[in-house]
Write a protein that holds these residues in place. Structure first.
Motif, PDB file in Angstrom:
ATOM      1  N   ASN A  79     -65.893 -17.159 -33.927  1.00  0.00           N
ATOM      2  CA  ASN A  79     -67.562 -17.514 -34.116  1.00  0.00           C
ATOM      3  C   ASN A  79     -68.526 -16.893 -33.355  1.00  0.00           C
ATOM      4  N   LYS A  80     -68.060 -16.057 -32.245  1.00  0.00           N
ATOM      5  CA  LYS A  80     -68.563 -15.251 -31.296  1.00  0.00           C
ATOM      6  C   LYS A  80     -68.279 -13.344 -32.129  1.00  0.00           C
ATOM      7  N   ARG A  81     -66.883 -13.578 -32.444  1.00  0.00           N
ATOM      8  CA  ARG A  81     -66.790 -12.211 -33.513  1.00  0.00           C
ATOM      9  C   ARG A  81     -67.660 -11.987 -34.918  1.00  0.00           C
ATOM     10  N   PHE A  82     -67.911 -13.375 -35.385  1.00  0.00           N
ATOM     11  CA  PHE A  82     -68.981 -13.686 -36.911  1.00  0.00           C
ATOM     12  C   PHE A  82     -70.417 -13.149 -36.250  1.00  0.00           C
ATOM     13  N   LEU A  83     -70.734 -13.398 -35.126  1.00  0.00           N
ATOM     14  CA  LEU A  83     -72.265 -13.417 -34.684  1.00  0.00           C
ATOM     15  C   LEU A  83     -72.316 -11.940 -33.710  1.00  0.00           C
ATOM     16  N   GLN A  84     -71.231 -11.071 -33.725  1.00  0.00           N
ATOM     17  CA  GLN A  84     -71.452 -10.386 -33.358  1.00  0.00           C
ATOM     18  C   GLN A  84     -71.565  -9.020 -34.348  1.00  0.00           C
ATOM     19  N   ARG A  85     -70.629  -9.574 -35.428  1.00  0.00           N
ATOM     20  CA  ARG A  85     -70.993  -8.532 -37.318  1.00  0.00           C
ATOM     21  C   ARG A  85     -71.948  -8.527 -37.294  1.00  0.00           C
ATOM     22  N   VAL A  86     -72.667  -9.632 -37.327  1.00  0.00           N
ATOM     23  CA  VAL A  86     -74.091  -9.095 -37.810  1.00  0.00           C
ATOM     24  C   VAL A  86     -74.992  -8.329 -37.591  1.00  0.00           C
ATOM     25  N   TYR A  87     -74.294  -8.533 -35.796  1.00  0.00           N
ATOM     26  CA  TYR A  87     -75.219  -8.230 -34.920  1.00  0.00           C
ATOM     27  C   TYR A  87     -75.087  -6.207 -35.383  1.00  0.00           C
ATOM     28  N   ASP A  88     -74.159  -5.718 -35.323  1.00  0.00           N
ATOM     29  CA  ASP A  88     -73.798  -4.729 -35.004  1.00  0.00           C
ATOM     30  C   ASP A  88     -73.706  -3.987 -37.091  1.00  0.00           C
ATOM     31  N   GLU A  89     -74.131  -4.951 -37.779  1.00  0.00           N
ATOM     32  CA  GLU A  89     -74.341  -4.716 -38.704  1.00  0.00           C
ATOM     33  C   GLU A  89     -76.148  -4.212 -39.011  1.00  0.00           C
ATOM     34  N   GLY A  90     -76.506  -4.626 -37.984  1.00  0.00           N
ATOM     35  CA  GLY A  90     -79.010  -4.370 -38.755  1.00  0.00           C
ATOM     36  C   GLY A  90     -78.678  -4.544 -38.636  1.00  0.00           C
ATOM     37  N   LEU A  91     -77.870  -6.346 -38.833  1.00  0.00           N
ATOM     38  CA  LEU A  91     -79.127  -7.700 -39.938  1.00  0.00           C
ATOM     39  C   LEU A  91     -79.743  -8.463 -38.937  1.00  0.00           C
ATOM     40  N   MET A  92     -80.645  -9.512 -39.207  1.00  0.00           N
ATOM     41  CA  MET A  92     -81.302 -10.200 -38.274  1.00  0.00           C
ATOM     42  C   MET A  92     -80.781 -11.279 -38.585  1.00  0.00           C
ATOM     43  N   LEU A  93     -80.999 -11.808 -37.609  1.00  0.00           N
ATOM     44  CA  LEU A  93     -80.759 -13.635 -37.719  1.00  0.00           C
ATOM     45  C   LEU A  93     -82.305 -14.258 -36.798  1.00  0.00           C
ATOM     46  N   ARG A  94     -82.778 -15.127 -37.219  1.00  0.00           N
ATOM     47  CA  ARG A  94     -84.097 -15.973 -36.558  1.00  0.00           C
ATOM     48  C   ARG A  94     -83.590 -16.844 -36.082  1.00  0.00           C
ATOM     49  N   ARG A  95     -82.799 -17.712 -35.849  1.00  0.00           N
ATOM     50  CA  ARG A  95     -81.956 -18.931 -35.415  1.00  0.00           C
ATOM     51  C   ARG A  95     -80.080 -18.549 -35.120  1.00  0.00           C
ATOM     52  N   ILE A  96     -79.936 -19.032 -33.780  1.00  0.00           N
ATOM     53  CA  ILE A  96     -78.405 -19.453 -34.388  1.00  0.00           C
ATOM     54  C   ILE A  96     -78.756 -20.959 -33.004  1.00  0.00           C
ATOM     55  N   GLU A 112     -66.771 -14.619 -43.960  1.00  0.00           N
ATOM     56  CA  GLU A 112     -67.059 -13.297 -44.658  1.00  0.00           C
ATOM     57  C   GLU A 112     -67.866 -13.606 -45.602  1.00  0.00           C
ATOM     58  N   GLU A 113     -67.894 -14.672 -46.532  1.00  0.00           N
ATOM     59  CA  GLU A 113     -68.445 -14.897 -47.689  1.00  0.00           C
ATOM     60  C   GLU A 113     -70.034 -15.470 -47.144  1.00  0.00           C
ATOM     61  N   CYS A 114     -70.695 -16.102 -45.450  1.00  0.00           N
ATOM     62  CA  CYS A 114     -71.661 -15.910 -45.028  1.00  0.00           C
ATOM     63  C   CYS A 114     -72.160 -14.735 -44.741  1.00  0.00           C
ATOM     64  N   LEU A 115     -71.248 -13.999 -44.374  1.00  0.00           N
ATOM     65  CA  LEU A 115     -71.808 -13.012 -43.881  1.00  0.00           C
ATOM     66  C   LEU A 115     -72.658 -11.964 -45.386  1.00  0.00           C
ATOM     67  N   ASP A 116     -71.818 -12.317 -46.237  1.00  0.00           N
ATOM     68  CA  ASP A 116     -72.287 -11.838 -46.874  1.00  0.00           C
ATOM     69  C   ASP A 116     -73.452 -12.145 -47.962  1.00  0.00           C
ATOM     70  N   ALA A 117     -73.562 -13.235 -47.328  1.00  0.00           N
ATOM     71  CA  ALA A 117     -74.910 -14.347 -47.765  1.00  0.00           C
ATOM     72  C   ALA A 117     -76.451 -13.248 -46.974  1.00  0.00           C
ATOM     73  N   VAL A 118     -76.004 -13.374 -45.382  1.00  0.00           N
ATOM     74  CA  VAL A 118     -76.783 -12.528 -44.305  1.00  0.00           C
ATOM     75  C   VAL A 118     -76.811 -11.583 -44.969  1.00  0.00           C
ATOM     76  N   ARG A 119     -76.584 -11.514 -45.764  1.00  0.00           N
ATOM     77  CA  ARG A 119     -76.822  -9.530 -45.769  1.00  0.00           C
ATOM     78  C   ARG A 119     -77.900  -9.705 -46.900  1.00  0.00           C
ATOM     79  N   VAL A 120     -77.796 -10.875 -48.214  1.00  0.00           N
ATOM     80  CA  VAL A 120     -78.666 -10.956 -49.587  1.00  0.00           C
ATOM     81  C   VAL A 120     -79.821 -11.583 -49.119  1.00  0.00           C
ATOM     82  N   VAL A 121     -80.408 -12.571 -47.836  1.00  0.00           N
ATOM     83  CA  VAL A 121     -81.796 -12.974 -47.149  1.00  0.00           C
ATOM     84  C   VAL A 121     -82.122 -11.316 -46.489  1.00  0.00           C
TER      85      VAL A 121
END
Length: 573
Positions: free
Chosen positions: A391-408, A332-341
């Motif tokens: 791990n898969k649920r975390f990554l899916q949450r990132v995607y479902d929120e419309g956020l971007m990751l450059r690399r996994i 959850e904390e990492c997801l917050d950090a992803v949102r900030v960037v």
């Protein structure tokens, strides 16, 4: 006693790869540059220092004369993370030993601290230091060993670690060796160290072996960049640190003013740089210091070049694994950090940086300025079947929120002496091998490919893609930078050249592109067929009905405006 002024020294770069330090071409690590600077500081003339990569010695046996004739041979190398490489091939132990046998003078071997120099192959698991028939092996920093060995008249040295005061003298002085790198100047990116060590103690990581964080001054790094820039280097990566946000601070809290001096200073002395990227950013810093982190991230995004990646060490989204390995942030904390960037740096050149990040076909046609990457490590203590689902649920949450990751980045742990994983990591990794492969495939299919399309929608332009190899009737290349996309272009083009590419299709971790801008009057059938909405039949019609004076004359339903060179078509009328 040997006078340093009379010495001839040959440095052989067998390449390094560490969690926070790239050294396989097109990257040039700090090791040869710092070592050369230390030699000059000890009294060896620049003109007496020769630098070769291991690939040069493989390709041209005549260069082995520089190994044989040197009064001092210094071999640099060592891998502490597994990898696959395109731009160069790390030295193997037999090659390292052959260098020692070929040298008539004194020999010194060194590399990543406390490990790695004995087993140079990229996938090595046995990282115990071995001498491989060298006279001296640096058990501390090799650059300090080189300095002290020369200062002693080649009699010996103590195994000490260099400090920031040493780098203030050595870093800029050693910039001259890049002149001799085979990739210089166009296809070379210089790794820059801003700090070493880490305030935290994750179980598997090698960075704490360097101790608590020790930061260089912004002025010292800027002087090094200026020296490299004067030597023709135009691409830079602030990769050698555990957390860029902590630069110039106490090792934990961000120091925006220090980052402003660092990034602003680099831009001042390197006004026409082509790449300014970073690597590691600790999400716990964003969680603990959100406002200062936001300010720091804005500073980075204002000064960097597009396509930058801030690697986040989540390591595992499983709370059990987090607890057993002293990991720093929850999912959850990492997801917050992803949102900030995403919020502060996910804009694209041409966007209004004050707006929210834009995605999709309406976005500006460049990569976002700075996005997070996610590092996931498997084989850690406490890993279980549920870990993969976390791990898969975390990554899916990132995607479902419309956020971007450059690399996994998904990898299995390598166990090193001195870390808590030295006894358990290999056993856990073996137990979960089959499940790991299936999970990794699912992440690539379900997350990586749609995420890549979000980050770089069709029509996104990648400037200056360097063409590296041919395969299957296509030419593959990459930009210079942190974790660049692998791009496939239809047809076999001249290797070693660069071109601008517009993206048209997506694999799991690579993309397909066509030359940008594309002229329908000269484009090949394969290039036209690759365009979205244009099949082979339509491409054939386009070729048959040439020439065209305007885009409207092409007469296809697909939107080609993102790919076509309208100006050149008009000139053909």
């Amino acid at each position: 006693m040997t006078d340093p002024a009379d010495l001839a020294v040959t440095i052989v770069d067998g390449y390094v790869d560490e969690p926070a330090h790239f050294g396989v071409p097109p990257y040039v690590s700090t090791y040869p540059r710092f070592t050369a600077g230390a030699l000059v500081d000890a009294g060896v003339p620049e003109a007496a220092i020769t630098y070769h990569t291991i690939d040069e010695l493989r390709d041209d046996r005549s260069k082995w004369r520089d190994v044989a004739d040197a009064d001092l041979l210094i071999y640099l190398g060592g891998m502490t993370v597994p990898g696959k490489y395109v731009g160069g091939t790390p030295a193997e132990p037999d090659e390292v030993r052959e260098l020692a046998w070929a040298a008539d003078g004194t020999t010194l071997m060194g590399g990543p601290v406390r490990f790695g120099v004995g087993e140079e192959n990229a996938g090595a698991q046995e990282m115990e230091r071995k001498d491989l028939d060298y006279d001296f092996v640096a058990k501390g920093d090799v650059e300090a060993a080189a300095h002290d060995l020369v200062a002693s008249g080649l009699e010996g040295f103590g195994d000490r670690m260099r400090d920031t005061a040493d780098l203030d003298r050595w870093a800029a002085k050693g910039a001259f060796v890049v002149d001799d790198h085979p990739n210089h100047p166009d296809y070379l990116i210089a790794e820059l160290e801003t700090s070493r060590g880490c305030a935290y103690r994750c179980s598997f990581c090698t960075e704490p072996l360097y101790g608590d964080p020790s930061f260089r001054s912004a002025a010292s790094v800027v002087r090094e960049v200026e020296a490299l820039y004067d030597r023709g280097v135009r691409h830079f990566r602030l990769g050698r640190q555990a957390d860029i946000l902590a630069f110039g601070g106490d090792g934990e809290a961000p120091n925006p003013d220090a980052l402003r001096r660092l990034y602003g200073g680099i831009r001042e002395v390197a006004p026409d740089l082509g790449t300014l990227h970073l690597d590691n950013m600790n999400p716990v810093t964003i969680v603990d210091y959100p406002e200062k982190s936001r300010e720091a991230i804005r500073i980075i995004a204002d000064h960097n070049t597009a396509g930058d990646t801030a690697a986040f060490g989540l390591e595992s989204a499983d709370p059990v694994v987090q607890a057993e390995n002293n990991l720093l942030v929850t999912a959850e904390e990492c997801l917050d950090a992803v949102r900030v960037v995403n919020e502060e740096a996910g804009w694209r050149p041409g966007d209004d940086p004050t707006d929210a990040p834009t995605t999709g076909d309406g976005a500006a046609n460049r990569l976002p300025k700075l996005l997070p990457g996610i590092n996931l490590v498997h084989g850690l203590a406490g890993e279980r079947e549920e870990t993969f689902e976390h791990n898969k649920r975390f990554l899916q949450r990132v995607y479902d929120e419309g956020l971007m990751l450059r690399r996994i980045n998904i990898r299995q742990v390598m166990a090193f002496a001195g870390t808590e994983m030295s006894d358990t990591g290999a056993e856990v990794a073996h137990d979960h091998k089959t499940q790991f492969k299936r999970y990794k495939r699912e992440v690539r299919e379900e997350i990586d490919r749609p995420m890549l399309r979000r980050v770089a929608p069709p029509g996104t332009v990648l400037p200056d893609v360097h063409l590296e190899y041919h395969e299957g009737g296509k030419t593959f290349g990459r930009q210079l930078g942190t974790y660049p996309l692998l791009v496939a272009v239809p047809g076999e083009r001249e290797l070693g050249t660069t071109m601008d590419v517009a993206l048209v299709d997506y694999g799991y971790r690579s993309v397909t592109g066509v030359p940008h801008p594309l002229d329908p009057n000269t484009a090949s059938m394969d290039e036209l067929t690759a365009l979205p909405g244009v099949g082979r039949s339509t491409a054939g019609d386009i070729v048959v009905n040439r020439p065209y004076a305007s885009l409207g004359e092409v007469g296809v339903d697909a939107d080609l405006s993102r790919f076509v060179a309208v100006d050149s078509m008009e000139s053909a009328d």
